[in-house]
Design a protein around this motif. Structure first.
Motif, PDB file in Angstrom:
ATOM      1  N   ARG A 208       0.653   4.315  -3.077  1.00 55.47           N
ATOM      2  CA  ARG A 208       0.600   2.856  -2.978  1.00 55.47           C
ATOM      3  C   ARG A 208       0.447   2.390  -1.533  1.00 55.47           C
ATOM      4  O   ARG A 208       0.143   1.244  -1.263  1.00 55.47           O
ATOM      5  CB  ARG A 208       1.872   2.256  -3.589  1.00 55.47           C
ATOM      6  N   SER A 209       0.706   3.324  -0.576  1.00 58.34           N
ATOM      7  CA  SER A 209       0.601   2.955   0.831  1.00 58.34           C
ATOM      8  C   SER A 209      -0.853   2.606   1.175  1.00 58.34           C
ATOM      9  O   SER A 209      -1.785   3.091   0.543  1.00 58.34           O
ATOM     10  CB  SER A 209       1.037   4.103   1.732  1.00 58.34           C
ATOM     11  N   VAL A 210      -1.024   1.800   2.194  1.00 58.56           N
ATOM     12  CA  VAL A 210      -2.382   1.421   2.588  1.00 58.56           C
ATOM     13  C   VAL A 210      -2.636   1.847   4.037  1.00 58.56           C
ATOM     14  O   VAL A 210      -1.708   2.229   4.751  1.00 58.56           O
ATOM     15  CB  VAL A 210      -2.609  -0.107   2.467  1.00 58.56           C
ATOM     16  N   GLY A 211      -3.901   1.791   4.464  1.00 52.83           N
ATOM     17  CA  GLY A 211      -4.268   2.088   5.849  1.00 52.83           C
ATOM     18  C   GLY A 211      -3.871   3.491   6.240  1.00 52.83           C
ATOM     19  O   GLY A 211      -4.069   4.451   5.484  1.00 52.83           O
ATOM     20  N   GLU A 212      -3.265   3.601   7.404  1.00 52.72           N
ATOM     21  CA  GLU A 212      -2.901   4.911   7.927  1.00 52.72           C
ATOM     22  C   GLU A 212      -1.927   5.638   7.000  1.00 52.72           C
ATOM     23  O   GLU A 212      -1.920   6.856   6.903  1.00 52.72           O
ATOM     24  CB  GLU A 212      -2.283   4.718   9.321  1.00 52.72           C
TER      25      GLU A 212
END
Ligand SMILES: Cc1cc2nc3c(=O)[nH]c(=O)nc-3n(C[C@H](O)[C@H](O)[C@H](O)COP(=O)(O)OP(=O)(O)OC[C@H]3O[C@@H](n4cnc5c(N)ncnc54)[C@H](O)[C@@H]3O)c2cc1C
Length: 241
Positions: A208-212
């Motif tokens: 679910r994390s985004v970007g880096e």
């Protein structure tokens, strides 16, 4: 192509993996198997002292119920898991783990793991269910206990053998096959029962994390799904992904 030698190993109980689950199974199995004249064999794709998710050590123990100090009950733990998983949990299994987990933690301490204590000698908690540890050597300590149990009973541990497939007789799993990561050797393990403890599977689902943060995995990338593949090939039903 190299001329691979085939090595056949016959055993009663085959434990696949050399991580925490496998080491625990080995300690328990060695005790009962020896009493009953049975043979246990363990296989790890790496070197047990530093294999698996705990390889570099851990900073805490993530589940301790605290029954002996009256901190929590097994029912408390079941309620916590029910809430955390929004009601979707096998409460009988959760209860069963809760009633056994403290005694495993006490064994770790007996084997040499440093668990933090306060001035009164009570375990230091990080959260309600967590204990703080000096855990750099956690895996070495647990692997040592497993190796001692296996060695004392005269059982064999195969390190650096990568298991690829179950050995099947119809719809029954009767062992496993794999190859040495160091020698030109192909292994056939024939067993009456097989315990699969080759870790989890990383990067199956998008986080679910985004970007880096997408590149960060909680579980290490070398957890390549051997257990999931093995059990699927052996006909197990997948229910808790
Ligand atoms: C970064 C990180 C931090 C963590 N912190 C904590 C913490 O603080 N407290 C806590 O309680 N838990 C923590 N955990 C979780 C804990 O480490 C795991 O839950 C636990 O190690 C899982 O045990 P396991 O035996 O199922 O798998 P593992 O310990 O990963 O063992 C898998 C074993 O299978 C072997 N294997 C894999 N594939 C094959 C194959 N094909 N053939 C043969 N052998 C194979 C591997 O070499 C290894 O020996 C952490 C995990 C990570 C990644």
């Amino acid at each position: 192509m190299a001329n691979f030698k085939t090595v056949e190993v016959d055993t009663d109980l085959l434990i696949l993996g050399g991580g925490f689950a496998a080491c625990g199974a080995a300690v328990e199995a060695a005790y009962w198997a020896k009493k009953n004249g049975l043979k246990v064999t363990m296989v790890d794709k790496a070197a047990m002292d530093r294999s698996g998710a705990c390889a570099m050590g851990l900073s805490a123990i993530n589940q301790y119920v605290g029954i002996k100090d009256g901190e929590n009950t097994c029912e408390d733990y079941v309620r916590y898991v029910r809430q955390d998983l929004m009601g979707i949990s096998r409460e009988d299994l959760v209860y069963n783990i809760a009633r056994h987990v403290d005694s495993s933690v006490h064994l770790f301490e007996k084997w040499g793991l440093k668990i933090w204590t306060d001035e009164e000698g009570k375990y230091v908690h990080e959260g309600r269910w967590q204990l703080m540890i000096n855990g750099e050597s956690y895996k070495i300590i647990i692997a040592e206990a497993a190796k001692n149990a296996m060695n004392e009973a005269g059982y064999e541990i195969y390190e650096r053998v990568f298991i690829t497939d179950p050995l099947m007789d119809g719809d029954k799993c009767v062992g496993a096959v794999g190859f040495s990561t160091r020698e030109d050797e192909f292994y056939v393990f024939k067993a009456k029962a097989t315990i699969v403890a080759m870790g989890g599977a990383v990067h199956v689902f998008r986080p679910r994390s985004v970007g880096e943060g997408i590149g960060r995995s909680w579980y290490p990338p070398f957890q390549s799904g051997s257990s999931a593949y093995f059990t699927l090939k052996a006909g197990a039903e997948m229910t808790c992904q």
